[in-house]
Write an enzyme that holds these catalytic residues in place. Structure first.
Site, PDB file in Angstrom:
ATOM      1  N   HIS A 100      11.307  61.901  33.643  1.00  0.00           N
ATOM      2  CA  HIS A 100      10.923  60.486  33.709  1.00  0.00           C
ATOM      3  C   HIS A 100      10.220  60.181  32.386  1.00  0.00           C
ATOM      4  O   HIS A 100       9.531  61.050  31.828  1.00  0.00           O
ATOM      5  CB  HIS A 100       9.891  60.217  34.805  1.00  0.00           C
ATOM      6  CG  HIS A 100      10.283  60.590  36.200  1.00  0.00           C
ATOM      7  ND1 HIS A 100      10.166  61.864  36.683  1.00  0.00           N
ATOM      8  CD2 HIS A 100      10.743  59.835  37.234  1.00  0.00           C
ATOM      9  CE1 HIS A 100      10.554  61.891  37.949  1.00  0.00           C
ATOM     10  NE2 HIS A 100      10.918  60.677  38.306  1.00  0.00           N
ATOM     11  N   ASP A 103       6.720  61.387  32.292  1.00  0.00           N
ATOM     12  CA  ASP A 103       6.451  62.838  32.297  1.00  0.00           C
ATOM     13  C   ASP A 103       6.290  63.346  30.878  1.00  0.00           C
ATOM     14  O   ASP A 103       5.470  64.218  30.611  1.00  0.00           O
ATOM     15  CB  ASP A 103       7.627  63.673  32.862  1.00  0.00           C
ATOM     16  CG  ASP A 103       8.117  63.224  34.199  1.00  0.00           C
ATOM     17  OD1 ASP A 103       7.309  62.701  34.971  1.00  0.00           O
ATOM     18  OD2 ASP A 103       9.325  63.410  34.472  1.00  0.00           O
TER      19      ASP A 103
HETATM   20  C1  XUL Z   1      11.291  61.878  44.528  1.00  0.00           C
HETATM   21  C2  XUL Z   1      12.355  62.401  43.653  1.00  0.00           C
HETATM   22  C3  XUL Z   1      12.286  62.002  42.224  1.00  0.00           C
HETATM   23  C4  XUL Z   1      13.598  61.695  41.601  1.00  0.00           C
HETATM   24  C5  XUL Z   1      13.501  61.166  40.194  1.00  0.00           C
HETATM   25  O1  XUL Z   1      11.370  62.293  45.829  1.00  0.00           O
HETATM   26  O2  XUL Z   1      13.218  63.136  44.089  1.00  0.00           O
HETATM   27  O3  XUL Z   1      11.629  63.008  41.525  1.00  0.00           O
HETATM   28  O4  XUL Z   1      14.422  62.809  41.570  1.00  0.00           O
HETATM   29  O5  XUL Z   1      12.763  60.006  40.106  1.00  0.00           O
END
Ligand code: XUL
Ligand code: CO
Length: 436
Positions: A100, A103
């Site tokens: 993300h 992150d």
């Molecule tokens: C949340 C989840 C996230 C997504 C990316 O449950 O799985 O980490 O994979 O936003």
């Protein structure tokens, strides 16, 4: 400087090795069904859990010992983490990673500042990708942590928040493109509701669809060729997440003309939370030609929340690989370990044990599924089970050549259907066990 000084590059040593820090089954260049394991599995490390996970839980403080962390969310720390991440991934032989935006880089005081910080980190990530050959499987935007997203992002009741989210996703797609990302993921963070008394669900879903179309327009305009993926999840953090499960997401995709734009990123623990098996979720997606990638983890059947544990169950990975092999693999998607070590497993070496276990479990699942497919055992069973559709009245029905009146005339003449066969479920389960 080395951040994992005591750990050598993890090598394939085969099932009989005594070395805990070796692969027993994941042999990257081994050929399975005509492809290298590493090309079929396309393993990715999740930046958020592995490099940002602290071990905090609703009942207690962080536990992780990460000597490279200075306790701040500074740019310097973020730059240092890039070195940590690439040393880890190189030593693990992980070909991909996922992140993300928040992150990899801290958020600034304004959008402009956040974007500038992100650019600095991306520049370093790009250099490390070039140095190591490790690639970006997918990027995404964190549209759920900042308090501005308390009511959601693309489904927020606050149009300014929607605009902010759009700007954030615009930038996240741009940096994903800059890093050669193969996919871009939309997991619906806080897109959902806690009660319908204060929610205009129809309007929120219209906004969400509009958001995805706008994202696609932008991706096209900058020449981003990566696959868009929606990640289903039924609940958490909201009581009802709009992207509930594969079937719900496919309905949304079709209702809003997003076919050909969005496929699915299916996650094991989310399937469990939806009351489905992972195999069910994968099959629903694959049958619609929409299985794009997977988030590999596992939940705990005793716990009703998203525990994101590393997958170790060979039945589970075999079932995953049966569906994945049947559709010829996942590329440009892959197997992303959206999983975290337990908060009691707080040493850096635990990150290696966790990923080695997950990679070996999937490599075994791959080999078992390939063996089942090679013998054709399941295929033969299914073919035999549906044989009444391969000719006679069955074929006529499938071809659209039989009306209700025709079927009535057929049965009036025949009197009674041919007798049913046994489903042989227990035998089939025994057969599967022979391959494990
Ligand atoms: C949340 C989840 C996230 C997504 C990316 O449950 O799985 O980490 O994979 O936003
Ligand atoms: Co996920």
């Amino acid at each position: 400087m080395a951040y994992f000084p005591d750990i050598e590059r993890i090598q394939f040593e085969g099932p009989t090795t005594k070395n805990d820090l070796a692969f027993r089954h994941y042999n990257p260049d081994e050929i399975v069904e005509g492809k290298k394991m590493k090309e079929l599995l396309r393993f990715a490390v999740a930046y958020w859990h592995t490099f940002r996970g602290t071990g905090v839980d609703p009942f207690g403080a962080p536990t992780m010992q990460r000597p490279w962390e200075d306790g701040t969310d500074s740019v310097d720390n973020a730059l240092r983490r890039v070195d940590v991440a690439f040393e880890f991934m190189e030593k693990l032989q992980a070909p991909f990673y996922c992140f993300h935006d928040r992150d990899i880089a801290p958020e600034g005081a304004t959008l402009a500042e956040s974007n500038a910080i992100l650019d600095r980190i991306v520049e370093k990530l790009k250099a490390e990708q070039k140095r190591t050959g490790i690639k970006l499987l997918w990027g995404t935007a964190n549209l759920f942590s900042n308090p501005r997203y308390m009511h959601g992002a693309a489904t927020s009741c606050n149009a300014d928040v929607y605009a902010f989210a759009a700007a954030q996703v615009k930038k996240a797609i741009e940096v994903t493109k800059e890093l050669g990302g193969a996919n871009y993921v939309f997991w619906g963070g806080r897109e959902g509701y806690h009660n319908l008394y204060n929610t205009d669900m129809r309007r929120e879903l219209d906004h969400l669809a509009k958001f995805l179309h706008l994202a696609h327009d932008h991706a096209k305009s900058i020449g981003f060729k990566g696959q868009f993926l929606i990640e289903p999840k039924p609940k958490e953090p909201t009581k009802h997440q709009y992207d509930f499960d594969s079937a719900t997401c496919l309905n949304f995709i079709r209702q809003y003309g997003l076919e050909g734009i969005c496929k699915l990123n299916v996650e094991t623990n989310h399937a469990t939370l939806a009351g489905h098996t992972m195999m069910h979720e994968l099959q629903v997606a694959s049958d619609a030609d929409a299985l794009g990638s997977i988030d590999a983890n596992t939940g705990d059947l005793m716990l009703g929340w998203d525990t994101d544990q590393f997958p170790t169950d060979i039945y589970l990975t075999t079932q995953c690989m049966l569906v994945i092999l049947a559709q010829g693999g996942l590329a440009p998607g892959g197997v992303n370990f959206d999983a975290k070590v337990r908060r009691e497993s707080f040493e850096p070496v635990d990150l290696f044990h966790a990923h080695i276990g997950g990679m070996d479990a999937f490599a075994r699942g791959l080999k078992i599924a390939a063996a089942i497919r090679k013998d054709g055992v399941l295929k033969d069973i299914v073919k035999h089970r549906y044989r009444s559709w391969d000719g006679g009245i069955g074929k006529k029905i499938e071809k659209g050549k039989a009306s209700f009146a025709d079927l009535e005339a057929y049965m009036l003449k025949k009197g009674n259907p041919d007798p049913n066969d046994s489903g042989r479920q227990e035998l089939i389960e025994n057969i599967i066990n022979r391959y494990l």
